[in-house]
Structure formats: structure tokens, C-alpha cells
Design an enzyme around this catalytic site. Structure first.
Site, mmCIF file in Angstrom:
data_model
loop_
_atom_site.group_PDB
_atom_site.id
_atom_site.type_symbol
_atom_site.label_atom_id
_atom_site.label_comp_id
_atom_site.label_asym_id
_atom_site.label_seq_id
_atom_site.Cartn_x
_atom_site.Cartn_y
_atom_site.Cartn_z
ATOM 1 N N LEU A 32 0.802 -1.219 0.000
ATOM 2 C CA LEU A 32 0.000 0.000 0.000
ATOM 3 C C LEU A 32 0.839 1.275 0.000
ATOM 4 O O LEU A 32 1.933 1.317 0.555
ATOM 5 C CB LEU A 32 -0.941 -0.021 1.210
ATOM 6 N N GLU A 34 0.201 5.945 -0.645
ATOM 7 C CA GLU A 34 -0.768 7.029 -0.365
ATOM 8 C C GLU A 34 -1.977 7.026 -1.300
ATOM 9 O O GLU A 34 -3.008 7.595 -0.964
ATOM 10 C CB GLU A 34 -0.086 8.407 -0.412
ATOM 11 N N HIS A 36 -3.646 4.243 -2.199
ATOM 12 C CA HIS A 36 -4.584 3.379 -1.470
ATOM 13 C C HIS A 36 -5.102 4.103 -0.224
ATOM 14 O O HIS A 36 -6.275 4.015 0.122
ATOM 15 C CB HIS A 36 -3.881 2.091 -1.019
ATOM 16 N N GLN A 152 -11.215 0.115 -14.980
ATOM 17 C CA GLN A 152 -11.685 -0.764 -13.914
ATOM 18 C C GLN A 152 -12.888 -0.139 -13.190
ATOM 19 O O GLN A 152 -13.904 -0.798 -12.948
ATOM 20 C CB GLN A 152 -10.556 -1.015 -12.919
HETATM 21 P P1 AMP Z 1 -4.225 -2.008 -6.604
HETATM 22 O O1 AMP Z 1 -3.702 -2.430 -5.283
HETATM 23 O O2 AMP Z 1 -3.183 -1.466 -7.526
HETATM 24 O O3 AMP Z 1 -5.120 -3.054 -7.241
HETATM 25 O O4 AMP Z 1 -5.174 -0.769 -6.311
HETATM 26 C C1 AMP Z 1 -6.230 -0.864 -5.398
HETATM 27 C C2 AMP Z 1 -7.112 0.362 -5.558
HETATM 28 O O5 AMP Z 1 -6.337 1.535 -5.280
HETATM 29 C C3 AMP Z 1 -7.667 0.509 -6.975
HETATM 30 O O6 AMP Z 1 -9.012 0.961 -6.901
HETATM 31 C C4 AMP Z 1 -6.768 1.550 -7.575
HETATM 32 O O7 AMP Z 1 -7.373 2.304 -8.599
HETATM 33 C C5 AMP Z 1 -6.464 2.434 -6.366
HETATM 34 N N1 AMP Z 1 -5.214 3.175 -6.589
HETATM 35 C C6 AMP Z 1 -3.999 2.651 -6.877
HETATM 36 N N2 AMP Z 1 -3.097 3.643 -7.083
HETATM 37 C C7 AMP Z 1 -3.772 4.805 -6.931
HETATM 38 C C8 AMP Z 1 -3.406 6.176 -7.022
HETATM 39 N N3 AMP Z 1 -2.174 6.559 -7.321
HETATM 40 N N4 AMP Z 1 -4.353 7.105 -6.794
HETATM 41 C C9 AMP Z 1 -5.633 6.737 -6.501
HETATM 42 N N5 AMP Z 1 -6.045 5.461 -6.403
HETATM 43 C C10 AMP Z 1 -5.124 4.506 -6.611
#
Ligand code: AMP
Length: 282
Positions: A32, A34, A36, A152
């Protein structure tokens, strides 16, 4: 609280519901950052209880993708979630999540034809399957997804609507590093040199944003501006550059209404994505 079994999580949820608590869900693959955290904090603000799922979902990775090497650190993630105000971290094993010989598939057509959908053929089937499982287990009032993964977010919103799932899907803005790179767990793959060249994603998008604000509405011209900017960066290789309607995610010939400008670029072996939405105010 760290929970690894579906049954235990269901029992906690049952107690929460009995007490009348509202529940927020933040699905993640862990490691995780910032980005997340912004989702978790919003969920904490808007709900009595928050579940963060940390699960590297095997079904959303293609055979030559990075499932095995995807970074994992559940202890650190657990602490990060608790410090951010979450109530439960759900960290199941693959065996807990998937019965042997899983027969059910979910496909959201149309919205998955282009962008990552065309480049990663199994990806959204896996995402829809795992997210619907989490929504069925947690039965949250609200679930939080980042606009960083714009396709997504659109696919999940549509799936929830089509399947009459009673959860409100909330989109959250992209969180970036100080220098503009969108935060991603995959940024940890980048060498120092690659980290510098990764700035080309945001830089090329900013150039196009400026052009749009100056009134350039020629889609090919805008796409070519991104392509030539990225191609000038030696470590970068384009996976796709697309301008699509932000509701249908179909390519547009002319810019009307609201568009999504989305790119996927390999920096060395690391595939990064970025995007922005632009509304035409006539
Ligand atoms: P992931 O762990 O990459 O599957 O991401 C989990 C959730 O966090 C997803 O809904 C992503 O779109 C969101 N997320 C990941 N990186 C970012 C970011 N830089 N800014 C905003 N949301 C994010």
C-alpha cells in the site's frame, strides 16, 4: 483486526450489521501507498466500519504477467491500514478465495473492448470475479476505487448496476508523487534511471491537456502528440495511447462532451498506466 477466512469475516460483518453500522470496502492488491490510503481515509470518513482487502488476485494476471513477482508485505500493509483508521484487513489465500474448478465467469462487454481490456484479455474477467466475491462477502454500503484505473472503475460501476448489487461505487482521484508520477505498487520495480523516464507518462498527458484547453480538438493530432513525446524517451515503449468516450470507453473521432485520455507504457519491463478525463464545455 487481520482476518484470513471468509467465514470469520462474515461473522464480524453480521455483528456490525446487527449493531446498525455502515460498512465501507476498499479492495487492493496490497503493498500500500498514499494512493490506497486516500481511498481508505475517504472510506473511514464516510462509514462506521471499513474493510480493506489485501489480495493479489491470480485470475486477473495473464500468463506472462507479474503475478509471482508482484510486491507483497502484509505486516506493513496491516499496520498502514490500522493507522489509517480501517477496522479489518482481509487477507485470504488463493485457496480460500477460489474453489478448485471454479465454473463462474463474469464478462462486462463493450466497456472492456479497448484500453487495458484489449491488451490484457483475461484481466477484467478476473477483476470482476474477485470484486463481486468481495462485495458478496462484505456486503458493504460503499466500495472505493481509484480513478488511476479508470477502466476498472467504469467496468465495476456497470457490473454492480447490471447485477443489482446494492453497493454504491465511489471513484477517488489519482494520487501522484511530487514530480507527477502516479503512485503505484509497480513503481517499486523501477531502477533509478527508469524512475526518471517514467515521468514521461504524466508529462505527455499534461501536454495534451494544455492543447485541449487551448482548443485543439483533433483526436489524431492529440494522440500523435502523446505518441511522439513518449517515443522520444529511450526507455519507454507504448502499449496503447487512446482517447475514448468516458462513458462508453469507445474510441472517439471527434471530441464532444467528456473524454478519457488513457495510456499504458512499458518503462523497461514495467507496465505503467495513467489517464485524465476532460469535459468539453460548449
Ligand atoms: P491495486 O492495489 O493497484 O489493485 O489498487 C487498489 C485500488 O487503489 C484501486 O481501486 C486503484 O485504482 C487504487 N489506486 C492505486 N493507485 C492509486 C493512485 N495513485 N491514486 C488513486 N487510487 C489509486
Amino acid at each position: 483486526m487481520l482476518i484470513k477466512e471468509i467465514e470469520s469475516l462474515r461473522n464480524v460483518i453480521k455483528d456490525w450489521k446487527k449493531s446498525g453500522y455502515s460498512i465501507g470496502l476498499v479492495p487492493t492488491m496490497g503493498f500500500l501507498h498514499e494512493g490506497h490510503q486516500s481511498l481508505i481515509k475517504k472510506a473511514v470518513k464516510e462509514n462506521d466500519k471499513v474493510v480493506v482487502s489485501v489480495f493479489v488476485n491470480p485470475t486477473q494476471f495473464g500468463p506472462n504477467e507479474d503475478f509471482n513477482s508482484y510486491p507483497r508485505d502484509i505486516e506493513k500493509d496491516f499496520k498502514y491500514c490500522m493507522d489509517s483508521g480501517a477496522s479489518v484487513v482481509f487477507n485470504p489465500s488463493s485457496e480460500e478465495m477460489y474453489l478448485k474448478g471454479n465454473c463462474t465467469t463474469i464478462s462486462v462487454s463493450g466497456l472492456t473492448d479497448f484500453l487495458c481490456g484489449s491488451k490484457r484479455p483475461v484481466h477484467f474477467g478476473g477483476v470482476c470475479l474477485v470484486v463481486s466475491k468481495f462485495l458478496n462477502i462484505v456486503t458493504p454500503d460503499k466500495a472505493y476505487f481509484g480513478e488511476k484505473d479508470a477502466q476498472q472503475l467504469a467496468v465495476i460501476k456497470r457490473m454492480v448496476k447490471d447485477l443489482n448489487i446494492g453497493t454504491e461505487i465511489i471513484g477517488c482521484p489519482i494520487v501522484r508523487e511530487k514530480d507527477g508520477l502516479a503512485k503505484s505498487s509497480r513503481n517499486t520495480y523501477l531502477s533509478k534511471k527508469e524512475r526518471k523516464s517514467a515521468l514521461i507518462l504524466n508529462k505527455s498527458l499534461n501536454l495534451v491537456k494544455k492543447e485541449l484547453m487551448n482548443g485543439t480538438l483533433d483526436v489524431k493530432k492529440l494522440e500523435n502528440l502523446i505518441i511522439s513525446t513518449i517515443n522520444a524517451e529511450p526507455l519507454a515503449k507504448i502499449d496503447y495511447v487512446e482517447i475514448v468516450d468516458s462513458n462508453t470507453l469507445q474510441p472517439v473521432k471527434e471530441i464532444e462532451d467528456s473524454i478519457l485520455v488513457a495510456i499504458a507504457v512499458f518503462i523497461g519491463k514495467t507496465r505503467l498506466i495513467d489517464n485524465f478525463t476532460f469535459e468539453l464545455n460548449i
